[in-house]
Scaffold this motif. Structure first.
Motif, mmCIF file in Angstrom:
data_model
loop_
_atom_site.group_PDB
_atom_site.id
_atom_site.type_symbol
_atom_site.label_atom_id
_atom_site.label_comp_id
_atom_site.label_asym_id
_atom_site.label_seq_id
_atom_site.Cartn_x
_atom_site.Cartn_y
_atom_site.Cartn_z
ATOM 1 N N VAL A 147 -0.097 -0.297 -4.558
ATOM 2 C CA VAL A 147 1.214 -0.907 -4.426
ATOM 3 C C VAL A 147 1.346 -1.971 -5.511
ATOM 4 O O VAL A 147 0.363 -2.379 -6.131
ATOM 5 C CB VAL A 147 1.408 -1.526 -3.029
ATOM 6 C CG1 VAL A 147 1.467 -0.449 -1.966
ATOM 7 C CG2 VAL A 147 0.292 -2.525 -2.714
ATOM 8 N N LYS A 148 2.561 -2.457 -5.711
ATOM 9 C CA LYS A 148 2.790 -3.408 -6.801
ATOM 10 C C LYS A 148 2.225 -4.788 -6.504
ATOM 11 O O LYS A 148 1.772 -5.488 -7.409
ATOM 12 C CB LYS A 148 4.296 -3.499 -7.096
ATOM 13 C CG LYS A 148 4.875 -2.227 -7.692
ATOM 14 C CD LYS A 148 6.374 -2.351 -7.928
ATOM 15 C CE LYS A 148 6.929 -1.057 -8.532
ATOM 16 N NZ LYS A 148 8.410 -1.119 -8.695
ATOM 17 N N HIS A 174 7.490 -6.710 0.966
ATOM 18 C CA HIS A 174 6.455 -7.712 0.719
ATOM 19 C C HIS A 174 5.410 -7.233 -0.284
ATOM 20 O O HIS A 174 4.993 -8.007 -1.158
ATOM 21 C CB HIS A 174 5.804 -8.110 2.041
ATOM 22 C CG HIS A 174 6.761 -8.741 2.996
ATOM 23 N ND1 HIS A 174 7.158 -10.058 2.897
ATOM 24 C CD2 HIS A 174 7.443 -8.228 4.053
ATOM 25 C CE1 HIS A 174 8.021 -10.340 3.857
ATOM 26 N NE2 HIS A 174 8.218 -9.234 4.569
ATOM 27 N N ALA A 175 4.992 -5.968 -0.180
ATOM 28 C CA ALA A 175 4.008 -5.433 -1.126
ATOM 29 C C ALA A 175 4.667 -4.842 -2.367
ATOM 30 O O ALA A 175 3.967 -4.383 -3.281
ATOM 31 C CB ALA A 175 3.134 -4.384 -0.452
ATOM 32 N N GLY A 176 6.002 -4.830 -2.412
ATOM 33 C CA GLY A 176 6.710 -4.400 -3.607
ATOM 34 C C GLY A 176 6.850 -2.904 -3.781
ATOM 35 O O GLY A 176 7.328 -2.426 -4.814
ATOM 36 N N GLY A 177 6.429 -2.126 -2.780
ATOM 37 C CA GLY A 177 6.517 -0.677 -2.889
ATOM 38 C C GLY A 177 5.406 -0.103 -3.752
ATOM 39 O O GLY A 177 4.523 -0.816 -4.243
ATOM 40 N N MET A 178 5.437 1.199 -3.951
ATOM 41 C CA MET A 178 4.407 1.877 -4.725
ATOM 42 C C MET A 178 4.549 1.543 -6.213
ATOM 43 O O MET A 178 5.634 1.221 -6.701
ATOM 44 C CB MET A 178 4.501 3.388 -4.527
ATOM 45 C CG MET A 178 4.397 3.839 -3.075
ATOM 46 S SD MET A 178 2.853 3.349 -2.281
ATOM 47 C CE MET A 178 1.654 4.288 -3.226
ATOM 48 N N ARG A 179 3.434 1.633 -6.917
ATOM 49 C CA ARG A 179 3.476 1.449 -8.362
ATOM 50 C C ARG A 179 4.358 2.524 -8.990
ATOM 51 O O ARG A 179 4.531 3.613 -8.434
ATOM 52 C CB ARG A 179 2.066 1.534 -8.954
ATOM 53 C CG ARG A 179 1.129 0.418 -8.518
ATOM 54 C CD ARG A 179 -0.234 0.624 -9.162
ATOM 55 N NE ARG A 179 -1.250 -0.227 -8.561
ATOM 56 C CZ ARG A 179 -2.550 -0.138 -8.829
ATOM 57 N NH1 ARG A 179 -2.988 0.791 -9.687
ATOM 58 N NH2 ARG A 179 -3.412 -0.954 -8.243
ATOM 59 N N MET A 205 -3.116 -2.624 6.204
ATOM 60 C CA MET A 205 -2.848 -1.242 5.827
ATOM 61 C C MET A 205 -3.550 -0.836 4.535
ATOM 62 O O MET A 205 -3.608 -1.627 3.587
ATOM 63 C CB MET A 205 -1.347 -1.035 5.662
ATOM 64 C CG MET A 205 -0.575 -1.096 6.960
ATOM 65 S SD MET A 205 1.212 -1.090 6.687
ATOM 66 C CE MET A 205 1.516 -2.840 6.594
ATOM 67 N N VAL A 206 -4.062 0.384 4.521
ATOM 68 C CA VAL A 206 -4.607 0.988 3.310
ATOM 69 C C VAL A 206 -3.692 2.152 2.957
ATOM 70 O O VAL A 206 -3.532 3.087 3.746
ATOM 71 C CB VAL A 206 -6.048 1.481 3.518
ATOM 72 C CG1 VAL A 206 -6.600 2.055 2.211
ATOM 73 C CG2 VAL A 206 -6.936 0.354 4.030
ATOM 74 N N VAL A 207 -3.093 2.094 1.764
ATOM 75 C CA VAL A 207 -2.070 3.062 1.374
ATOM 76 C C VAL A 207 -2.680 4.166 0.509
ATOM 77 O O VAL A 207 -3.428 3.891 -0.442
ATOM 78 C CB VAL A 207 -0.935 2.353 0.607
ATOM 79 C CG1 VAL A 207 0.081 3.378 0.092
ATOM 80 C CG2 VAL A 207 -0.246 1.338 1.508
ATOM 81 N N LEU A 208 -2.356 5.405 0.841
ATOM 82 C CA LEU A 208 -2.754 6.570 0.049
ATOM 83 C C LEU A 208 -1.562 7.029 -0.778
ATOM 84 O O LEU A 208 -0.474 7.237 -0.235
ATOM 85 C CB LEU A 208 -3.217 7.699 0.974
ATOM 86 C CG LEU A 208 -3.422 9.082 0.331
ATOM 87 C CD1 LEU A 208 -4.597 9.054 -0.644
ATOM 88 C CD2 LEU A 208 -3.621 10.148 1.408
ATOM 89 N N ASP A 209 -1.750 7.204 -2.087
ATOM 90 C CA ASP A 209 -0.673 7.658 -2.969
ATOM 91 C C ASP A 209 -0.852 9.131 -3.311
ATOM 92 O O ASP A 209 -1.874 9.742 -2.980
ATOM 93 C CB ASP A 209 -0.664 6.824 -4.254
ATOM 94 C CG ASP A 209 -1.945 7.019 -5.051
ATOM 95 O OD1 ASP A 209 -1.951 7.861 -5.965
ATOM 96 O OD2 ASP A 209 -2.944 6.338 -4.738
ATOM 97 N N ASP A 210 0.139 9.701 -3.980
ATOM 98 C CA ASP A 210 0.124 11.141 -4.242
ATOM 99 C C ASP A 210 -0.718 11.536 -5.449
ATOM 100 O O ASP A 210 -0.783 12.716 -5.791
ATOM 101 C CB ASP A 210 1.555 11.669 -4.415
ATOM 102 C CG ASP A 210 2.273 11.068 -5.621
ATOM 103 O OD1 ASP A 210 1.790 10.040 -6.154
ATOM 104 O OD2 ASP A 210 3.316 11.616 -6.027
ATOM 105 N N GLN A 211 -1.357 10.572 -6.105
ATOM 106 C CA GLN A 211 -2.252 10.871 -7.209
ATOM 107 C C GLN A 211 -3.725 10.646 -6.839
ATOM 108 O O GLN A 211 -4.598 10.681 -7.686
ATOM 109 C CB GLN A 211 -1.893 10.022 -8.433
ATOM 110 C CG GLN A 211 -0.507 10.286 -8.977
ATOM 111 C CD GLN A 211 -0.298 11.736 -9.390
ATOM 112 O OE1 GLN A 211 -1.122 12.280 -10.143
ATOM 113 N NE2 GLN A 211 0.761 12.367 -8.924
ATOM 114 N N THR A 212 -3.974 10.367 -5.564
ATOM 115 C CA THR A 212 -5.329 10.153 -5.063
ATOM 116 C C THR A 212 -5.680 11.286 -4.108
ATOM 117 O O THR A 212 -4.883 11.640 -3.233
ATOM 118 C CB THR A 212 -5.445 8.800 -4.335
ATOM 119 O OG1 THR A 212 -5.189 7.754 -5.265
ATOM 120 C CG2 THR A 212 -6.832 8.614 -3.739
ATOM 121 N N CYS A 213 -6.856 11.839 -4.266
ATOM 122 C CA CYS A 213 -7.283 12.957 -3.426
ATOM 123 C C CYS A 213 -7.554 12.481 -2.005
ATOM 124 O O CYS A 213 -8.428 11.616 -1.796
ATOM 125 C CB CYS A 213 -8.551 13.576 -4.015
ATOM 126 S SG CYS A 213 -9.279 14.863 -2.978
#
Length: 424
Positions: free
Chosen positions: A248-249, A269-274, A318-326
């Protein structure tokens, strides 16, 4: 005060001094508590709807009510702060101890008075050296001002507080394993019953409470149960320290009303995804909770609503999973940690988690099979609640069971393509 837990935090991230703490109302909750009876304080905590912030969310006042009270009660009684913060992705208690250590100390004294405890311990994660130094200094200051020790503020009540730096192990987050470690034994969970409230540290009545939980106690005594409930957006009282890590940002930690929606925390608050990334999943309460996905983003982050969505609030970090991480690689990383940290007390845990890690590693290396998918699904049931000695293993497979549900296609691709699709 809308942010009682972090309202004193200094911009330079240094610890609030005793003088600063007192000038902002510090130890006034203690002074008020000493004019009340212990049962009155416990009843006030019950009315506040304060629930444990360590993960389980058990009502705090109810937990205290199980402690034997009165002249016939066994002594010494103990109060232990569980500061062995080893949940991956969780860093809330560290912030509280490093930046406002007197807040924890005051909360512990009031809680100890409520259960008529004689001795307290802060069971601290050994790697938290900064917390150790700042807490030790704050305890010494509190003793000098007679907030701790014999005959506190002339009240006739005495409470002695000790700081214990842990040798480590994730299992020490389980309260009975913590107590064994504090007694100098191996950190193995105990059979329950008896529960620690009746027979805990050295066989005496003991309350083990999370750092964030204890930091709320004196605020409730000072301002009242209605005030505390008014801070929340839901039935669960108070504010909550929410954290976000991942791509996240603005990863970080914020004190917000209990029940703040997940979307608001991540996006505002976390600025959304990078830039260029999309959210695929979230572990809402640290590593040992089930994934939630985009359809759950409007879920209020409290104990009841997150459970309804299919996960647990846990620590609220929270631990966020993005679409570029397996996702398979992410779960492997988590299961590797849990397999290492198993105390080895029961076979399903030490054997099952190592087996799970081995299968996931093979899939990441391109050696997975259809049978492996079936075995992983079996493992989530084999390590389910009721099949293991404590809650360690069931929590450890929560990210796995939810990943198999939400990211089934990714697991299948690892098997079909004999490789990790995310490896270039």
């Amino acid at each position: 005060m809308e942010t009682p837990l972090t309202g004193n935090f200094r911009a330079d991230k240094q610890a609030v001094s005793l003088a600063e703490y007192e000038s902002r109302g510090g130890y006034q909750g203690l002074r008020k508590a000493l004019l009340m009876s212990p049962p009155e304080i416990t009843e006030l905590i019950k009315k506040s709807n304060l629930r444990g912030r360590g993960g389980a969310g058990f009502p705090t006042g109810m937990k205290w009510s199980f402690v034997p009270m009165g002249k016939e009660a066994p002594h010494p009684k103990y109060l232990v702060a569980n500061a062995d913060e080893m949940e991956p992705g969780t860093f809330k208690d560290r912030a509280l101890m490093e930046r406002d250590p007197h807040q924890l100390i005051e909360g512990m004294i009031v809680a100890a008075y409520a259960i008529e405890a004689d001795v307290g311990y802060i069971f601290l994660r050994g790697e938290y050296e900064c917390s150790n130094q700042r807490l030790a200094r704050a305890i010494a200051e509190a003793q000098q001002r007679n907030y701790l020790g014999h005959n506190i503020l002339g009240s006739g009540y005495s409470f002695h507080l000790h700081l214990h730096a842990s040798a480590g192990r994730y299992i020490c987050g389980e309260e009975t394993a913590l107590l064994n470690a504090l007694e100098g034994k191996r950190a193995h969970p105990r059979t329950k019953p008896p529960f620690p409230q009746v027979s805990g540290l050295f066989g005496k009545p003991t309350i083990v409470q999370n750092v964030e939980t204890l930091c709320n106690v004196h605020h409730i005594v000072l301002h009242g149960a209605d005030w505390f409930r008014s801070l929340s957006r839901t039935e669960n009282g108070g504010t909550k320290l929410y954290g976000v890590s991942g791509k996240v940002k603005r990863p970080g930690l914020w004190e917000l009303p209990m029940g703040t929606p997940m979307r608001e925390i991540i996006e505002d608050h976390a600025g959304g995804m990078r830039d260029g990334l999309r959210l695929r999943g979230v572990l809402p309460g640290g590593a040992s909770t089930d994934f939630l996905v985009e359809e759950h983003l409007d879920t209020p982050m409290d104990f009841d609503n997150v459970q309804k969505a299919g996960s647990r609030l846990g620590t609220g970090t929270m631990v966020v999973l993005d679409d570029q991480t397996c996702p398979v690689g992410m779960v492997l990383n988590l299961e590797h940690f849990f397999a290492q940290e198993s105390c080895g007390w029961c076979t399903p845990c030490w054997s099952g988690l190592a087996w799970t890690e081995k299968i996931l590693a093979a899939m990441e290396q391109g050696n997975g099979s259809k049978r492996d998918l079936d075995t992983l699904a079996f493992q989530t049931k084999f390590l389910a609640p009721g099949n293991t000695f404590c809650a360690f293993a069931p929590g450890a497979v929560e990210p796995l069971q939810s990943a198999l549900k939400y990211f089934a296609e990714d697991f299948q691709r690892h098997v079909d393509e004999h490789r990790c699709p995310w490896r270039r």
